[in-house]
Every structure is written in structure tokens, then in C-alpha cells.
Design an enzyme around this catalytic site. Structure first.
Site, PDB file in Angstrom:
ATOM      1  N   LYS A 265       0.832  -1.202   0.000  1.00 52.53           N
ATOM      2  CA  LYS A 265       0.000   0.000   0.000  1.00 52.53           C
ATOM      3  C   LYS A 265       0.866   1.252   0.000  1.00 52.53           C
ATOM      4  O   LYS A 265       0.685   2.157  -0.820  1.00 52.53           O
ATOM      5  CB  LYS A 265      -0.905  -0.025   1.239  1.00 52.53           C
ATOM      6  CG  LYS A 265      -2.115   0.851   1.134  1.00 52.53           C
ATOM      7  CD  LYS A 265      -2.941   0.772   2.428  1.00 52.53           C
ATOM      8  CE  LYS A 265      -3.707  -0.532   2.532  1.00 52.53           C
ATOM      9  NZ  LYS A 265      -4.240  -0.758   3.890  1.00 52.53           N
TER      10      LYS A 265
ATOM     11  N   ARG B  61      -3.151   3.483   8.565  1.00 50.42           N
ATOM     12  CA  ARG B  61      -3.443   2.296   7.754  1.00 50.42           C
ATOM     13  C   ARG B  61      -2.301   1.296   7.798  1.00 50.42           C
ATOM     14  O   ARG B  61      -1.143   1.656   7.924  1.00 50.42           O
ATOM     15  CB  ARG B  61      -3.660   2.723   6.290  1.00 50.42           C
ATOM     16  CG  ARG B  61      -4.508   3.959   6.135  1.00 50.42           C
ATOM     17  CD  ARG B  61      -4.567   4.432   4.693  1.00 50.42           C
ATOM     18  NE  ARG B  61      -5.216   3.451   3.833  1.00 50.42           N
ATOM     19  CZ  ARG B  61      -5.301   3.579   2.510  1.00 50.42           C
ATOM     20  NH1 ARG B  61      -4.748   4.620   1.904  1.00 50.42           N
ATOM     21  NH2 ARG B  61      -5.901   2.655   1.798  1.00 50.42           N
TER      22      ARG B  61
ATOM     23  N   GLY C 132      -8.166  -6.708   4.282  1.00 53.57           N
ATOM     24  CA  GLY C 132      -9.061  -6.748   5.431  1.00 53.57           C
ATOM     25  C   GLY C 132      -8.527  -7.492   6.646  1.00 53.57           C
ATOM     26  O   GLY C 132      -9.230  -7.675   7.626  1.00 53.57           O
TER      27      GLY C 132
ATOM     28  N   MET D  31      -5.840  -6.715   8.585  1.00 58.88           N
ATOM     29  CA  MET D  31      -5.370  -5.874   9.672  1.00 58.88           C
ATOM     30  C   MET D  31      -6.250  -4.638   9.747  1.00 58.88           C
ATOM     31  O   MET D  31      -7.131  -4.446   8.935  1.00 58.88           O
ATOM     32  CB  MET D  31      -3.910  -5.533   9.448  1.00 58.88           C
ATOM     33  CG  MET D  31      -3.025  -6.764   9.640  1.00 58.88           C
ATOM     34  SD  MET D  31      -1.335  -6.439   9.247  1.00 58.88           S
ATOM     35  CE  MET D  31      -1.448  -6.021   7.532  1.00 58.88           C
TER      36      MET D  31
ATOM     37  N   ARG E  11      -3.519  -1.766  -6.363  1.00 56.40           N
ATOM     38  CA  ARG E  11      -2.688  -2.972  -6.275  1.00 56.40           C
ATOM     39  C   ARG E  11      -3.077  -3.897  -7.422  1.00 56.40           C
ATOM     40  O   ARG E  11      -4.154  -3.741  -8.015  1.00 56.40           O
ATOM     41  CB  ARG E  11      -2.903  -3.675  -4.938  1.00 56.40           C
ATOM     42  CG  ARG E  11      -4.345  -4.115  -4.748  1.00 56.40           C
ATOM     43  CD  ARG E  11      -4.567  -4.735  -3.373  1.00 56.40           C
ATOM     44  NE  ARG E  11      -5.988  -4.787  -3.101  1.00 56.40           N
ATOM     45  CZ  ARG E  11      -6.539  -4.614  -1.899  1.00 56.40           C
ATOM     46  NH1 ARG E  11      -5.784  -4.356  -0.855  1.00 56.40           N
ATOM     47  NH2 ARG E  11      -7.830  -4.698  -1.733  1.00 56.40           N
TER      48      ARG E  11
ATOM     49  N   HIS F 168      -6.447 -43.495  -1.369  1.00 55.46           N
ATOM     50  CA  HIS F 168      -6.659 -44.123  -2.668  1.00 55.46           C
ATOM     51  C   HIS F 168      -7.660 -43.322  -3.504  1.00 55.46           C
ATOM     52  O   HIS F 168      -7.411 -42.983  -4.663  1.00 55.46           O
ATOM     53  CB  HIS F 168      -7.151 -45.560  -2.473  1.00 55.46           C
ATOM     54  CG  HIS F 168      -7.468 -46.257  -3.759  1.00 55.46           C
ATOM     55  ND1 HIS F 168      -8.734 -46.278  -4.304  1.00 55.46           N
ATOM     56  CD2 HIS F 168      -6.679 -46.927  -4.621  1.00 55.46           C
ATOM     57  CE1 HIS F 168      -8.705 -46.943  -5.433  1.00 55.46           C
ATOM     58  NE2 HIS F 168      -7.465 -47.351  -5.655  1.00 55.46           N
TER      59      HIS F 168
ATOM     60  N   SER G  70      13.429 -43.274 -14.833  1.00 54.88           N
ATOM     61  CA  SER G  70      12.243 -42.499 -14.491  1.00 54.88           C
ATOM     62  C   SER G  70      12.137 -42.499 -12.973  1.00 54.88           C
ATOM     63  O   SER G  70      12.073 -43.552 -12.349  1.00 54.88           O
ATOM     64  CB  SER G  70      11.010 -43.132 -15.123  1.00 54.88           C
ATOM     65  OG  SER G  70       9.866 -42.446 -14.690  1.00 54.88           O
TER      66      SER G  70
ATOM     67  N   CYS H 211       8.012 -39.405 -12.640  1.00 52.90           N
ATOM     68  CA  CYS H 211       6.637 -39.842 -12.890  1.00 52.90           C
ATOM     69  C   CYS H 211       5.813 -39.973 -11.619  1.00 52.90           C
ATOM     70  O   CYS H 211       4.733 -40.535 -11.623  1.00 52.90           O
ATOM     71  CB  CYS H 211       6.627 -41.156 -13.659  1.00 52.90           C
ATOM     72  SG  CYS H 211       7.356 -42.508 -12.731  1.00 52.90           S
TER      73      CYS H 211
ATOM     74  N   TYR I  81      12.102 -34.658 -18.861  1.00 53.92           N
ATOM     75  CA  TYR I  81      10.649 -34.478 -18.862  1.00 53.92           C
ATOM     76  C   TYR I  81      10.080 -34.702 -17.468  1.00 53.92           C
ATOM     77  O   TYR I  81      10.725 -35.297 -16.604  1.00 53.92           O
ATOM     78  CB  TYR I  81       9.979 -35.420 -19.863  1.00 53.92           C
ATOM     79  CG  TYR I  81      10.050 -36.886 -19.474  1.00 53.92           C
ATOM     80  CD1 TYR I  81       9.087 -37.444 -18.638  1.00 53.92           C
ATOM     81  CD2 TYR I  81      11.087 -37.706 -19.925  1.00 53.92           C
ATOM     82  CE1 TYR I  81       9.160 -38.775 -18.254  1.00 53.92           C
ATOM     83  CE2 TYR I  81      11.170 -39.030 -19.552  1.00 53.92           C
ATOM     84  CZ  TYR I  81      10.196 -39.563 -18.707  1.00 53.92           C
ATOM     85  OH  TYR I  81      10.274 -40.864 -18.321  1.00 53.92           O
TER      86      TYR I  81
HETATM   87  P1  ADP Z   1      -7.522  -2.334   3.915  1.00 61.13           P
HETATM   88  O1  ADP Z   1      -6.096  -2.723   3.875  1.00 61.13           O
HETATM   89  O2  ADP Z   1      -8.334  -3.201   4.819  1.00 61.13           O
HETATM   90  O3  ADP Z   1      -8.103  -2.181   2.549  1.00 61.13           O
HETATM   91  P2  ADP Z   1      -7.262   0.522   4.039  1.00 61.13           P
HETATM   92  O4  ADP Z   1      -6.069   1.057   4.727  1.00 61.13           O
HETATM   93  O5  ADP Z   1      -7.206   0.486   2.569  1.00 61.13           O
HETATM   94  O6  ADP Z   1      -7.585  -0.928   4.629  1.00 61.13           O
HETATM   95  O7  ADP Z   1      -8.487   1.355   4.526  1.00 61.13           O
HETATM   96  C1  ADP Z   1      -9.805   0.971   4.271  1.00 61.13           C
HETATM   97  C2  ADP Z   1     -10.581   2.099   3.669  1.00 61.13           C
HETATM   98  O8  ADP Z   1     -10.540   3.244   4.481  1.00 61.13           O
HETATM   99  C3  ADP Z   1     -10.067   2.579   2.343  1.00 61.13           C
HETATM  100  O9  ADP Z   1     -10.547   1.809   1.298  1.00 61.13           O
HETATM  101  C4  ADP Z   1     -10.622   3.968   2.268  1.00 61.13           C
HETATM  102  O10 ADP Z   1     -11.939   3.934   1.775  1.00 61.13           O
HETATM  103  C5  ADP Z   1     -10.637   4.407   3.707  1.00 61.13           C
HETATM  104  N1  ADP Z   1      -9.505   5.294   3.941  1.00 61.13           N
HETATM  105  C6  ADP Z   1      -8.267   4.996   4.363  1.00 61.13           C
HETATM  106  N2  ADP Z   1      -7.488   6.092   4.452  1.00 61.13           N
HETATM  107  C7  ADP Z   1      -8.263   7.114   4.081  1.00 61.13           C
HETATM  108  C8  ADP Z   1      -8.052   8.519   3.947  1.00 61.13           C
HETATM  109  N3  ADP Z   1      -6.867   9.077   4.206  1.00 61.13           N
HETATM  110  N4  ADP Z   1      -9.077   9.273   3.534  1.00 61.13           N
HETATM  111  C9  ADP Z   1     -10.281   8.717   3.271  1.00 61.13           C
HETATM  112  N5  ADP Z   1     -10.547   7.420   3.375  1.00 61.13           N
HETATM  113  C10 ADP Z   1      -9.549   6.616   3.770  1.00 61.13           C
HETATM  114 MG    MG Z   2      -7.764  -0.982   1.192  1.00 61.37          MG
END
Ligand code: ADP
Ligand code: MG
Ligand code: MG
Length: 905
Positions: free
Chosen positions: A27, A98, A107, A109, A371, A489, A797, A864, A884
Site C-alpha cells: 500500500k 493504515r 481486510g 489488519m 494494487r 486411494h 524415471s 513420474c 521431462y
Molecule cells: P484495507 O487494507 O483493509 O483495505 P485501508 O487502509 O485500505 O484498509 O483502509 C480501508 C478504507 O478506508 C479505504 O478503502 C478507504 O476507503 C478508507 N480510507 C483509508 N485512508 C483514508 C483517507 N486518508 N481518507 C479517506 N478514506 C480513507
Molecule cells: Mg484498502
């Protein structure tokens, strides 16, 4: 040099970049990169993954003091760019905190939004924006997120209710509303008060007011979340090492919840399910963060096309769609245009399908994440080939983009998407062999064959299977067993057949006598319909519609690219003409292993075979073998024909003999009658044949050397089949393979018989044919003395199933009693029967290949075992110079891609 721990980004500049994902997390690295290529991203900074390791080493306090200055300087930078001040009531800066690891862990963390709010800042922000609703909505979200993530309010127990959700529900109920957006400003204020009271009650402390206290709490909580249960489980599943750590990104907030010109959403540059080159995604007006995925409100589609398709699936009329759920393309056309051009720019920049997150604040678009998107097997192939055609990537990249194992999804039938949604799961077993199947329950192989003959689709349900069930398994749509693991089996044979199988479904109570199954309170009987998903292990009640897999032009193109770049070829393990044909269609260039014992199991053949085994002397055996010869010849002809012009390696008989003999009195009596001897004699012979450990017993070339007439008969069958085809103008290329050689002289004995028989046959028929005689290397002693064996054997083989078994000293049949514990305790990283043990077994392979070629430079070497279709094992085979790999028909495409990738890496 001082360690740099904090990397800033914002306003078109960044200290990091995309290639720094190990240090900044995916990220953080991509947020930096987006800045560098001119995508609008709110400014911020990323604390490195190395600091995460420091955190777990040195502890919270130490790390905070190390970071303090850097973070304060970085916050100042953001303040300047945002023209506001962190914690200042008059003109406050709010941030998000984040997480972001090297590999995407969606999702797993925690993220905290709107950080920096307190009672005073709320007043200031209200004055500044004139939008109390937005401010209080942000505040209540912040207190909840911070409470959950940092202050430990999130319920530990799955069944406990989140105290905050409880409060929200009670207020909604009081007001008689359903949606968060229906709450008034006063309600939101009430929420904050109640939330804080709940925090005080549970933690005994006041909710922190100071912005920096909030920030440090959040940063540490993100580090802590690296070790939360969810994240640990996910890492385990995906094989992500704990040492990698997570980075923490602190970023200025932008707000999608400021009213009807604000929004938040998620989008993909192509369809992640089908691979179609169509921009798609979902958004919500006046919402924040995860609202889109949280499922509280129904998100709307981004494009008109996507919106129309969605409405059809959801059964919504065009008028309703346009009025209630308009696409962003319709509702916010200007923003949509910008979004569309940036998504295209990002895909073009990364040269791969992008999964992106964005927010619109009062008509201004901001990107928050991009990503490489996760995708299905079908999408993976289509996107790689489309991008190749579009000139975005070259051929090598297209091949390297493929995750070989994911091709499996494409090669087997799948459930109808709609039907499966409505189907009811009644139990779960192991996902033993992929694909989808549905049919009527039968309980034994005979019934399976019989019902199938009259056109019924059946699922064969057994407590466990044995070789005698083979014909039934072949006739069934799918196989379900109550016992047995991934290498049972049933599982191994089903994978070989490319047939759907769910094994080890322990909840099934199968009663053969009454032909019923009791499972989780359900009761099923013979003839009832069930469905199996061999890719997930789910067992469904009733017949769920399935669809045949279709191998399309993209797939074919990918395969021809694999051919272009591979060094190794891929053969198949096939015992029947049908399997051989399937494998040939998938691009196999020969048969690497044809197991003759599987040819003896049906009807008359097994009777003659039993006679042969139970015969007391050579004479008796010869009589029985004479009966078998024509069957064998016909079988070989079929296989040679299917594989014309390609080499076919036929292994001489290698059965654990006891598997063939009848164990039930009724069958024994029948056999006694045919053979004209007493039942007692038969029973005695069956007893004689019993071996304490048949895996190490009278099998392989030990059998051929004690009963040379078997080798004679098989040689005759093989070569006369080839000769007859030669007459018909079809070229057969036979390679006769001696199993289980451990001593040079074992091989020499067998070779002598084979060559003598061949010469006799050639003299009788007055013709000749080319053939090779080689051996399997599956006993460690054979690998150790490979130079001696290669002085006579024309090819090697590697039978890695047995070689693994004997190198480890594990019996394949009993490994389930300790393997799970070994995996859990990490004594073994993976099941060595599935993934080749490169250090031990692999060393034997490498050594044997080198030793063999030292005396016979052109010695053809292949593998094989089951490993021949497992990508990391295939890569190893390439590295040690094998010619092979050979694998089951449905894994041929996987092995071809893996082999090409090995050559490209
Ligand atoms: P995850 O790794 O679970 O996707 P994110 O760090 O991407 O978590 O955060 C989840 C959501 O929070 C993002 O998709 C975004 O919508 C919102 N978010 C995160 N940072 C910001 C920010 N600086 N401004 C507005 N929304 C944010
Ligand atoms: Mg995200
Ligand atoms: Mg073997």
C-alpha cells in the site's frame, strides 16, 4: 548511516516508490508511486516494515521514542500541504492510520479513520465546514474504530456483540429507522456520548482527547494487528512469513461522507471474475471507508454497462435502476470521466489489472490505494493473453503471469453460478480432487457401473475406496468418502482421472447394509441426489446444475507460448486410451508412466489374474498368463494407438499381490470352482500371500524375477501390440520399464528376459521394432548406484512416490496418523508426498541423474510421481536437468506452464 524509518509522500512527490514494497508494504509503495505519476493522493507518510520488527523486539515505548521526531516532522509536512493543523480546533487536520504488508492481506489488519477528533476539534470543524452532520458522523465512526482497534473493545468471542453495534442498534430501534444515514445529528451526538461511556465502563479509562496520544495509540495498534488471529491465520494459509511485518501509513483524511457530492468506492480495471476488459466497480454516495464492502447499504455500479448487467441479475427494472441505483457514469459524469482515465493510466503503468480504492470529497476525486488485483483462473488467462495482444506485456511476461495451480479451475466442470447460490451445504470434507459433480447416491462400484450403464448420473459414496472400486469410480460423476486424506486411494485415483472427489468427510455415517447415510441430522438413501464441490470440499443436498469446462483459444495460445519457452517436455501418467487421449489434447508429448496393474481389474481379466497369482507352480501360472496375454495386447494397442508417434513408457507389473486376491468367501468359492481346486486351498494361498508390509514386500521387479513368466508375457503383449500396429502403419514407440530396481543384477535379470522374449517374437513374426529398456529409480540404493544401473538401463524415471516413502521411511498408507501433527509443529513444512522434498529426495534425484549420465551421456531422465504435476517440484526437475516430467492428464497444462516458467526464470 542513520536508518530511515519514515518515508513521506504528497503533492506529486514521494521518498518511496513502487519497487520498495518490501520496506513500505504494498500500500505504502503504491501510494508513493501514484504521487510520482500524477495521480491525486492525499499526502501522508509511511513507517517502514523494519520498524514493525523493531516494535516486536524492543517494545512499544522504545519504538515510540525512536520514531517521535521523524513522525512529528512528517506530520508538519502534511499540515503544510493540507493547510491545516493536527489537533488544532480552528482548522484541524484529520488523518487515517493504515496497515500494509508486502503481500496484500485484504481486510486482515486494522485501519483507523478520522483520527485527530475530540470535542473541541468537532466544534471547530463544524464551524469550518458548516456541516454538523458530516462532522458528527465522522466523530462517531472514529470513536467506534478507535475503541475497537486500539482500546480493545472488539469482542474476542465470535458470538459476543460489539458494544458499539449494540448501541447503534438500540438508537435505530428507538427512532424506528434502518440505515445509518437516517440518523439525525442529535442521534449521532448521542452515539458519541454513549460510545465514550462504554469505553470508560469497559476499560476504566477516558477516551483519549490529545491528538498525538491518539496517533501513537493507533500506530502501535496497527503493529499489534500484525499478530492478531485473523492475520496469523491468513499468513498461514498464504505462506506469508511472520518476519515480513507490516508498514504503517498515516495519511490526511479525505471525506466521502460530506454530502451528495461526496462518495467512496472500489474499482477494478478489468473484470476479476471473467477477465473481460471492462472497467467495473461499486460506489456509495455520502459514505466513508469500508461502507461499500460492509453490506449495510446496497452499493451502486460505476459504469452504465455494469449497472445494467447488475440490474438484470438482481431482477430490477431499468426504470428502477436509473431512479434508485444509477451508475456513477450517470450520477457523477465528470468525476466518472476522471476516474476512468486514471484507472486506465494505472493499469497501463503497472501493466496489470488494478484493484483500486477511491474517495470523492465535494466533487474532487482522490485515490487511496491501488494494487494488482486478485482474480480467478479464467480471468488470469484471459487478462494475460489480452494484455499480450494489446502490446502491454511480452510473451515471457504473459507466461510468468500465470499461477500454474490456478489453471486447475479451468480444466474441470463447474457449478452453475445461480444454482449453487441456492444450494444447501450438508457437510464438508477434504477438497481432494477439483471440479463439480452431481448425481444419485450409490454405495458400491458394481451399482455405480450398472446405474451409469442405464444412463444415470451417480455419485459413488464409500467409507473408503480400494483398487476394486476403480471401475465404479470411472463410471461415477464424483466420489465421496468418509475416511481418508488427500493421498488416500480415492483422492489419488480421482485426481488421476480428473474426477471430482471429496474425501474424509468424517460427519458422514455410512451404512452399506441399509444403503443410507446419516449426516448432521439429515438422512440420505440410495438414489437421493447430492452434489460435490471437489475444489472446496462442500457437499450439497440435491442435484446442482454443472457446466463442462471449456478450453478456449486464449488457453491454447498460452499453451503454445509455454511450448516455445520450455526446455523440459511434459508427459502423462495414463493407463487407458481415454486418459491418453485427454492428456494428448492437453499437450502431453508421451506417456511417462503406464501402470499395467490397473489393466487387470475389470471383469474376466481379474479372474485370470487371480488364477495366475494363486497358481502353485510355473505351469499353473503359464496357463493363467496365456489367458491374460490377449487382453494385455489389446490394451497396449489401444494406448499405442492413442499415443501414436510418441514414446510410451510401460511399467512391468508392480502390484501388491494381496490387493488382487478375493477376500470374501463367496468370491473365493467361485474362484475355487474355476480353478478346480478346493476352497481351503484358495484360502491357504490367500493367507500365504498376506504380507505385513506389502509396500516393502513382494512387488516390482522382485515379482518379475521370482516369476519370470510374467515379464515374458508382458513383453510379448507390449511388443506384439507394437508390431501389429506397425503393420497397420501406426508408429508405436515402446519403452519397457522395470519397476523397483535396487540392485544392478535385478535389472540385468529382467533385461535378459525382455531381450530374449523380444528376439523370439521378432523371429516368429519375422519383423522387428525399436524399443528401449529402462528402469524406475525409486529405491534409494538405486539412486546411490545409478552409474552402475545406467551401464545397462537406457532410461531413468524417478518414481518419487516410492522414493519419498523409502527415503523418509514413511509408509504412504499410514502417514495420516502423524503427518497432521508434524505439519502443525512445523517439523515438516509441507506433505512430502505432495511437494517434492528437494533437500533429501531431490538430492538423490540430482545425484542419480549425474551419476547415470556420467556413464551414459544421453540417458533420458524423467519423473513420474505425483510430484510431476506440482509447480515447485517441476521447477526443481528443470534445475537438475531432467528431460521431462510426467503427471496425471489434467495436470499436464499446469506442468507445461511450470516447466516454461522454470526455463524463463
Ligand atoms: P484495507 O487494507 O483493509 O483495505 P485501508 O487502509 O485500505 O484498509 O483502509 C480501508 C478504507 O478506508 C479505504 O478503502 C478507504 O476507503 C478508507 N480510507 C483509508 N485512508 C483514508 C483517507 N486518508 N481518507 C479517506 N478514506 C480513507
Ligand atoms: Mg484498502
Ligand atoms: Mg513405485
Amino acid at each position: 548511516m542513520m536508518t530511515k524509518r519514515v518515508y513521506t509522500f504528497g503533492n506529486g512527490r514521494a521518498e518511496g516508490k513502487a519497487t520498495m514494497r518490501n520496506l513500505l508494504g504494498g500500500k505504502g509503495a503504491n501510494l508513493a508511486e501514484m504521487n510520482l505519476i500524477g495521480v491525486p493522493v492525499p499526502p501522508g507518510f509511511t513507517i517502514t516494515t523494519d520498524v514493525c520488527s523493531e516494535y516486536f523486539e524492543l517494545g512499544k515505548e522504545k519504538v515510540v521514542s525512536i520514531l517521535k521526531e521523524d513522525v512529528e516532522v512528517a506530520i508538519k509536512g502534511v499540515e503544510t500541504l493540507m493547510n491545516s493543523k493536527f489537533g488544532y480546533e480552528g482548522n484541524p487536520l484529520l488523518v487515517s492510520v493504515r496497515s500494509g504488508a508486502r503481500a496484500s492481506m485484504p481486510g486482515m489488519m486494522d485501519t483507523i479513520l478520522n483520527l485527530g477528533l475530540n470535542d473541541a476539534v468537532v466544534e471547530g470543524l463544524t464551524r469550518k465546514t458548516g456541516n454538523p452532520r458530516f462532522v458528527w458522523d465522522s466523530y462517531r465512526r472514529f470513536v467506534q474504530m478507535y475503541g475497537d482497534v486500539v482500546l480493545g473493545m472488539k469482542p474476542v468471542n465470535k458470538n459476543d456483540i460489539d458494544p458499539f453495534e449494540e448501541i447503534i442498534e438500540s438508537i435505530k430501534k428507538e427512532k424506528g429507522v434502518k440505515l445509518d444515514t437516517e440518523l439525525s445529528v442529535d442521534d449521532l451526538k448521542k452515539l458519541v456520548v454513549f460510545f465514550k461511556a462504554a469505553v470508560k465502563k469497559q476499560t476504566g479509562k477516558d477516551f483519549p482527547d490529545n491528538s498525538y496520544d491518539q496517533l501513537w495509540g493507533a500506530i502501535c495498534a496497527v503493529f499489534d494487528s500484525w499478530m492478531n488471529e485473523r492475520a496469523i491465520l491468513y499468513r498461514k494459509m498464504e505462506g506469508i512469513p511472520a518476519e515480513w511485518g507490516t508498514a504503517v501509513t498515516v495519511q490526511a483524511m479525505v471525506f466521502g461522507n460530506m454530502g451528495d457530492t461526496s462518495a467512496t468506492g472500489v474499482c477494478f480495471s478489468r473484470d476479476a471474475a471473467t477477465g473481460e476488459d471492462m472497467f467495473m466497480g461499486e460506489y456509495l454516495i455520502n459514505a466513508q471507508g469500508e461502507d461499500v464492502v460492509a453490506g449495510i447499504r446496497t452499493p451502486q455500479q460505476i459504469t452504465i454497462e455494469g449497472s445494467k448487467r447488475w440490474a438484470v441479475l438482481a431482477g430490477i427494472s431499468e426504470e428502477d435502476r436509473f431512479a434508485k441505483y444509477p451508475s456513477m457514469e450517470e450520477a457523477m459524469p465528470t468525476i466518472y470521466k476522471e476516474l476512468n482515465s486514471i484507472q486506465a493510466k494505472l493499469e497501463n503503468h503497472y501493466r496489470d489489472m488494478q484493484d483500486m480504492e477511491f474517495t470523492v470529497q465535494e466533487g474532487k476525486l482522490w485515490f487511496l490505494q491501488t494494487r494488482n488485483g486478485k482474480r480467478t483462473g479464467a480471468a488470469m488467462v484471459k487478462i494475460a493473453i489480452d494484455m499480450l495482444h494489446q502490446g502491454m506485456i511480452d510473451e515471457k511476461t504473459a507466461v510468468l503471469r500465470i499461477e500454474p495451480n490456478k489453471l486447475d479451475e479451468l480444466l474441470h466442470p463447474v457449478f452453475d453460478k445461480k444454482a449453487i447460490k441456492e444450494a444447501k451445504v450438508i457437510a464438508k470434507g477434504l477438497a481432494a480432487s477439483p471440479g463439480a459433480a452431481s448425481g444419485k447416491i450409490v454405495f458400491n462400484a458394481d451399482d455405480a457401473a450398472e446405474w451409469a450403464k442405464r444412463g444415470e448420473k451417480v455419485i459413488m459414496v464409500r467409507i473408503e475406496t480400494s483398487p476394486e472400486d476403480l471401475a465404479g469410480m470411472a463410471a461415477a460423476q464424483g466420489i465421496l468418502t468418509a475416511r481418508g486424506g488427500m493421498t488416500s486411494h480415492a483422492a489419488v485415483v480421482a485426481r488421476g482421472m480428473g474426477k471430482c472427489c471429496v474425501s474424509g468427510a468424517g460427519a458422514l455415517k455410512i451404512d452399506y447394509a441399509t444403503k443410507t447415510i446419516e449426516v448432521n441430522g439429515f438422512s440420505l438413501k440410495e438414489g437421493d441426489a447430492i452434489s460435490l464441490n471437489g475444489s472446496t470440499g462442500d457437499i450439497y443436498q440435491g442435484a446442482v446444475g454443472t457446466k463442462e469446462a471449456e478450453v478456449d483459444a486464449d488457453f491454447a495460445e498460452l499453451m503454445s507460448l509455454a511450448n516455445k519457452y520450455t526446455r523440459m517436455t511434459v508427459r502423462t501418467n495414463a493407463d487407458t486410451p481415454k486418459d491418453a487421449e485427454i492428456a494428448r489434447k492437453f499437450g502431453a508429448t508421451g506417456i511417462g508412466l503406464c501402470r499395467t496393474e490397473h489393466m487387470f481389474f475389470e471383469g474376466e481379466k481379474i479372474k485370470a489374474m487371480r488364477e495366475m497369482i494363486l497358481a502353485e507352480d510355473t505351469e499353473g501360472r503359464r496357463i493363467a498368463l496365456a489367458k491374460i496375454l490377449p487382453y494385455q495386447k489389446a490394451d497396449f494397442k489401444g494406448i499405442f494407438k492413442a499415443m501414436h508417434d510418441m514414446p510410451v513408457t510401460i511399467r512391468l507389473l508392480d502390484p501388491p499381490l494381496h490387493e488382487f486376491v478375493p477376500h470374501e468367501e463367496k468370491e473365493q468359492a467361485e474362484l475355487a470352482k474355476t480353478m478346480g481346486i478346493s476352497l481351503k486351498k484358495i484360502q491357504q494361498r490367500v493367507n500365504d500371500l498376506h504380507e505385513a508390509n506389502p509396500m516393502l514386500g513382494h512387488r516390482g521387479c522382485r515379482l518379475g524375477n521370482t516369476y519370470p513368466e510374467i515379464t515374458e508375457m508382458q513383453t510379448r503383449a507390449i511388443l506384439s501390440a507394437a508390431l501389429e500396429l506397425q503393420e497397420e502403419g501406426i508408429t508405436a514407440i515402446p519403452e519397457i520399464m522395470v519397476p523397483l530396481t535396487g540392485i544392478l543384477y535385478e535389472f540385468l535379470e529382467q533385461e535378459k528376459i525382455i531381450r530374449q522374449t523380444a528376439e523370439e517374437l521378432f523371429a516368429e513374426t519375422n519383423s522387428r521394432i525399436e524399443y528401449k529398456v529402462g528402469t524406475m529409480i525409486e529405491i534409494p540404493r538405486a539412486a546411490l548406484t545409478a552409474n552402475r544401473i545406467a551401464s545397462a538401463a537406457e532410461f531413468f524415471s524417478f518414481g518419487t512416490n516410492d522414493l519419498t516413502q523409502m527415503t523418509f521411511g514413511y509408509s504412504r498408507d499410514d502417514i495420516a496418523s502423524f503427518l497432521p501433527t508434524y505439519l502443525e509443529k512445523k517439523i515438516l513444512k509441507v506433505d512430502p508426498f505432495q511437494v517434492l522434498d528437494q533437500k533429501g529426495v531431490g538430492q538423490l534425484i540430482q545425484m542419480a541423474t549425474e551419476k547415470g549420465r556420467s556413464v551414459r551421456p544421453d540417458l533420458k531422465c524423467g519423473i513420474c510421481g505425483e510430484h510431476g504435476g506440482e509447480p515447485s517440484s517441476v521447477e526443481f526437475c528443470h534445475r537438475v536437468g531432467l528431460d521431462y516430467v510426467s503427471c496425471s492428464p489434467f495436470r499436464v497444462p499446469i506442468a507445461r506452464i511450470a516447466a516454461a516458467q522454470a526455463a524463463l526464470r
